[in-house]
Design a protein around this motif. Structure first.
Motif, mmCIF file in Angstrom:
data_model
loop_
_atom_site.group_PDB
_atom_site.id
_atom_site.type_symbol
_atom_site.label_atom_id
_atom_site.label_comp_id
_atom_site.label_asym_id
_atom_site.label_seq_id
_atom_site.Cartn_x
_atom_site.Cartn_y
_atom_site.Cartn_z
ATOM 1 N N UNK A 161 0.940 -1.121 -0.038
ATOM 2 C CA UNK A 161 0.134 0.025 0.214
ATOM 3 C C UNK A 161 0.818 1.381 0.067
ATOM 4 N N UNK A 162 0.369 2.357 -0.450
ATOM 5 C CA UNK A 162 1.133 3.483 -0.424
ATOM 6 C C UNK A 162 0.473 4.463 0.654
ATOM 7 N N UNK A 163 1.025 5.270 1.190
ATOM 8 C CA UNK A 163 0.519 6.063 2.059
ATOM 9 C C UNK A 163 1.094 7.544 2.074
ATOM 10 N N UNK A 164 0.158 8.624 2.113
ATOM 11 C CA UNK A 164 0.507 10.078 2.227
ATOM 12 C C UNK A 164 0.376 10.320 3.795
ATOM 13 N N UNK A 165 1.554 10.541 4.647
ATOM 14 C CA UNK A 165 1.569 11.080 5.869
ATOM 15 C C UNK A 165 1.668 12.489 5.929
ATOM 16 N N UNK A 166 0.744 13.447 6.703
ATOM 17 C CA UNK A 166 0.890 14.545 6.870
ATOM 18 C C UNK A 166 0.754 15.108 8.177
ATOM 19 N N UNK A 167 2.062 15.379 8.642
ATOM 20 C CA UNK A 167 2.263 15.460 10.323
ATOM 21 C C UNK A 167 1.308 16.667 10.889
ATOM 22 N N UNK A 168 1.230 17.615 10.007
ATOM 23 C CA UNK A 168 0.277 18.767 10.655
ATOM 24 C C UNK A 168 -0.923 18.504 10.825
ATOM 25 N N UNK A 169 -1.448 17.740 9.945
ATOM 26 C CA UNK A 169 -2.724 17.071 9.940
ATOM 27 C C UNK A 169 -2.991 15.924 10.966
ATOM 28 N N UNK A 170 -2.033 15.517 11.280
ATOM 29 C CA UNK A 170 -2.133 14.218 12.213
ATOM 30 C C UNK A 170 -2.752 12.940 11.466
ATOM 31 N N UNK A 171 -2.734 12.863 10.182
ATOM 32 C CA UNK A 171 -3.252 11.977 9.270
ATOM 33 C C UNK A 171 -2.669 11.325 8.495
ATOM 34 N N UNK A 172 -2.824 9.988 8.107
ATOM 35 C CA UNK A 172 -2.334 9.262 7.056
ATOM 36 C C UNK A 172 -3.516 8.710 6.047
#
Length: 231
Positions: A161-172
């Motif tokens: 699987x490919x994941x986009x992680x955004x730390x400011x959003x706290x979301x993957x």
């Protein structure tokens, strides 16, 4: 490639001529750079990080960016720790693998894709991840950059699987593109590569985005000649 998709002229100044100026770094930009450096350290070390060690690394990174004596140093530290704690919690129980560059071939052209992190989850599924400290852009999961990552992962790690992680959003976010969408993006990538080789760098003129471009004051007509930059 995502930059070429948004504005071929900016791609030309940034990656072909390597001119166009650089934005003045703000304290907030230095904060994000500090967080990125800690994330890179954690990925490279691949050892458990205690809360105290995390705080120490964050403090050292912020000091390295000149924020130790800033008037909002405490607030910057808190923001950094929120992002870093999410990053650590998000990879709990996974086994990290050393990220390696992946390649995509388009005839005589090659695109190199560099994932930020590769994890093997407890269920055995491999997650190939791109990590950003900022917020997710609306088109980020659908642009050619995301498609190139997904195509490269499907080729190198079937079933991953490919994941986009955004730390400011706290979301993957798991990247999901249909076969039809992937084919369309692949065709678009091939066209972009051909346009780059042919020296086609038209400007995408926008009253909203152009004033924020580092090349705004030098942007002008460019000759249409074959591009040898990436040979």
């Amino acid at each position: 490639m995502a930059l070429y998709e948004s504005c071929p002229r900016r791609f030309f100044y940034t990656h072909v001529l390597q001119v166009g100026g650089r934005r003045t770094a703000t304290a907030f930009m230095h904060l994000h750079e500090a967080v990125r450096s800690v994330v890179a350290e954690v990925i490279a070390a691949d050892t458990p990080v205690s809360e105290q060690a995390l705080q120490d690394r964050a403090a050292a990174a912020l000091a390295g960016e000149g924020l130790a004596d800033h008037g909002y140093s405490a607030e910057f530290r808190d923001l950094a720790l929120v992002m870093l704690r999410f990053f650590l919690a998000n990879r709990t129980d996974a086994v990290a693998e050393t990220p390696v560059a992946l390649t995509l071939n388009f005839g005589g052209e090659e695109i190199i894709v560099r994932p930020d992190e590769v994890l093997v989850r407890p269920d055995g599924v491999r997650a190939v991840r791109r990590i950003r400290t900022g917020h997710m852009r609306s088109a980020e999961s659908k642009d050619v950059g995301a498609a190139a990552l997904m195509l490269a992962v499907k080729q190198a790690f079937p079933g991953a699987v490919v994941e986009l992680v955004h730390l400011s959003d706290g979301e993957t976010h798991a990247l999901a593109l249909s076969d039809r969408e992937l084919k369309g993006r692949k065709d678009k990538l091939a066209k972009f590569l051909g346009d780059i080789r042919a020296g086609r760098f038209p400007a995408e003129v926008s009253s909203r985005t152009c004033p924020n471009c580092p090349a705004f004051f030098i942007c002008g007509q460019t000759p249409t000649v074959p591009c040898k930059k990436f040979a």
